[in-house]
Motif scaffolding. Structure first.
Motif, short mmCIF file in Angstrom:
data_model
loop_
_atom_site.label_atom_id
_atom_site.label_comp_id
_atom_site.label_asym_id
_atom_site.label_seq_id
_atom_site.Cartn_x
_atom_site.Cartn_y
_atom_site.Cartn_z
N VAL A 29 -67.09 -38.52 24.23
CA VAL A 29 -67.89 -38.77 25.25
C VAL A 29 -67.92 -37.37 25.87
CG1 VAL A 29 -67.33 -41.15 25.57
CG2 VAL A 29 -66.28 -39.51 26.90
N SER A 30 -69.03 -36.80 26.53
CA SER A 30 -69.22 -35.65 27.04
C SER A 30 -69.94 -35.81 28.23
CB SER A 30 -69.89 -34.91 26.14
OG SER A 30 -71.27 -35.21 25.60
N ARG A 31 -70.10 -34.84 29.15
CA ARG A 31 -70.57 -34.85 30.36
C ARG A 31 -70.64 -33.30 31.10
NH1 ARG A 31 -69.44 -38.90 35.10
NH2 ARG A 31 -70.09 -40.49 33.42
N THR A 32 -71.68 -32.97 31.63
CA THR A 32 -71.61 -31.75 32.58
C THR A 32 -71.67 -31.96 33.99
OG1 THR A 32 -72.73 -30.42 30.73
CG2 THR A 32 -72.64 -29.48 32.88
N TRP A 42 -67.60 -31.39 29.84
CA TRP A 42 -66.62 -31.96 29.20
C TRP A 42 -66.85 -32.46 27.84
CZ3 TRP A 42 -62.20 -33.18 32.66
CH2 TRP A 42 -62.70 -32.64 34.14
N ALA A 43 -65.79 -32.45 27.00
CA ALA A 43 -66.08 -33.44 25.63
C ALA A 43 -64.66 -33.84 25.54
CB ALA A 43 -66.28 -32.48 24.42
N VAL A 44 -64.56 -35.29 25.31
CA VAL A 44 -63.35 -36.15 25.79
C VAL A 44 -63.05 -37.01 24.54
CG1 VAL A 44 -61.81 -37.79 27.00
CG2 VAL A 44 -63.24 -36.09 28.17
N SER A 45 -62.22 -36.88 23.77
CA SER A 45 -61.73 -37.95 22.89
C SER A 45 -60.34 -38.68 22.96
CB SER A 45 -61.46 -37.07 21.39
OG SER A 45 -60.51 -36.17 21.31
N THR A 46 -60.55 -39.80 22.75
CA THR A 46 -59.33 -40.93 23.23
C THR A 46 -58.83 -41.53 21.83
OG1 THR A 46 -60.99 -42.55 23.40
CG2 THR A 46 -60.33 -40.73 25.30
N ALA A 74 -59.18 -33.34 26.19
CA ALA A 74 -60.15 -32.92 26.73
C ALA A 74 -60.41 -31.35 26.41
CB ALA A 74 -60.53 -33.24 28.34
N ASN A 75 -61.85 -31.07 26.03
CA ASN A 75 -62.02 -29.76 26.02
C ASN A 75 -63.18 -29.29 26.63
OD1 ASN A 75 -60.40 -29.06 23.58
ND2 ASN A 75 -61.85 -30.27 22.11
N VAL A 116 -65.58 -20.03 30.44
CA VAL A 116 -64.08 -20.06 29.91
C VAL A 116 -63.78 -21.22 29.19
CG1 VAL A 116 -61.84 -19.87 30.81
CG2 VAL A 116 -63.42 -18.34 31.86
N PRO A 117 -63.19 -21.27 28.24
CA PRO A 117 -62.92 -22.69 27.53
C PRO A 117 -61.43 -23.13 28.13
CG PRO A 117 -62.62 -21.04 25.93
CD PRO A 117 -63.37 -20.21 27.15
N VAL A 118 -61.22 -24.43 28.31
CA VAL A 118 -60.04 -24.92 28.55
C VAL A 118 -59.63 -26.22 27.93
CG1 VAL A 118 -58.68 -25.77 30.54
CG2 VAL A 118 -60.26 -23.68 31.12
N SER A 119 -58.44 -26.54 27.42
CA SER A 119 -58.13 -27.46 26.80
C SER A 119 -56.93 -28.42 27.39
CB SER A 119 -57.44 -27.38 25.40
OG SER A 119 -58.46 -26.67 24.53
N HIS A 120 -57.03 -29.80 27.73
CA HIS A 120 -56.46 -30.43 28.47
C HIS A 120 -56.19 -31.70 27.67
CE1 HIS A 120 -54.44 -32.30 31.97
NE2 HIS A 120 -55.45 -33.33 31.72
#
Length: 266
Positions: A29-32, A42-46, A74-75, A116-120
């Motif tokens: 899923v993704s959202r801004t 956001w782009a989140v995989s689970t 989350a990217n 800036v890209p951030v991974s979490h």
């Protein structure tokens, strides 16, 4: 009286649900979201890891899943538009005899937009109540466990640390801007005071919750035209038609069970 009765106790339910929950692959899923000069994409995989199963018959009438773990990655792309800091130096004009009016050139300073890209990545543990659901999809009977109680996702310390990770990444990027990098980094630190942990976790929680609410966990499926004897020699295969499937929770026999009542016809 149904033609076929089959029962699944808690021991078997733990095996079945653990396997099926661990195999779930929800789509990303993704959202801004925007917070003042900040924009975060956001782009989140689970994925899921199962906990324990407790079958609770009527009147509660739910299957309780405890300690289910939601693993997420989350990217993020953080965009910081510093255009609101743009300014121009005032012009100074003088009138010189025999020359006329002379003004200094217009000097403006434009601040850039930084991406800036951030991974979490982290996990969330939760408890949820599900109920069995039976549907006929085309010519296939499907028995599923559907989450009916939307759990509250409590994000842990790793998620709370996300704000610091984002802030450090943005500050490091701003410091690389020639000439005005340190000034931009200082401005970013001030602006980041308006971006709270609650802001970020609220968005992240809103992204993750729909992946859990209404989740359908497959338990069993069977074709409506069911083969009971395969073809052998000159004999053709023997089929029966499954006319109905009803799933209920029952504890009257001294053990809590998921009961499937099946009616068939030749």
């Amino acid at each position: 009286m149904p033609d076929i009765l089959t029962a699944v106790d808690e021991t078997a339910a733990n095996v079945i649900l653990s396997r099926e929950i661990s195999s779930l692959q929800p789509p990303p899923v993704s959202r801004t979201s925007t917070f003042g000069p900040f924009s975060i994409a956001w782009a989140v995989s689970t994925s899921f890891t199962s906990g324990t199963v407790d079958i609770i018959p009527p009147p509660t009438d739910v299957i309780r899943l405890s300690g289910v773990r939601l693993n997420y990655s989350a990217n993020l792309k953080v965009t910081l538009d510093l255009g609101f800091l743009d300014f121009c130096l005032p012009r100074v004009c003088l009138t010189i005899p025999f020359v006329g009016r002379i003004c200094t050139p217009r000097i403006c300073l434009h601040f850039p937009t930084i991406e800036v890209p951030v991974s979490h990545a982290s996990t969330v543990d939760f408890t949820a109540d599900v109920r069995p659901s039976v549907t006929l999809a085309g010519d296939v009977w499907k028995v599923e466990a559907v989450i009916v109680g939307v759990p509250q996702l409590v994000l842990g310390p790793a998620a709370t640390a996300l704000l610091g990770t984002v802030g450090a990444a943005v500050t490091a990027a701003l410091l690389l801007v020639p000439a005005i990098g340190p000034l931009l980094a200082l401005a970013s630190a001030v602006i980041f005071g308006a971006l709270t942990v609650a802001n970020l976790l609220g968005v992240l929680g809103a992204l993750l919750t729909p992946l859990v609410a209404g989740l359908r966990i497959p338990l069993h499926k069977a074709p409506r035209l069911f083969e009971i004897l395969p073809a052998s020699g000159q004999d053709s295969a023997v089929f029966v038609r499954i006319d109905s499937v009803v799933a209920t929770l029952d504890g009257s026999g001294g053990e809590d069970e998921l009961i499937l009542a099946i009616d068939i016809s030749p």
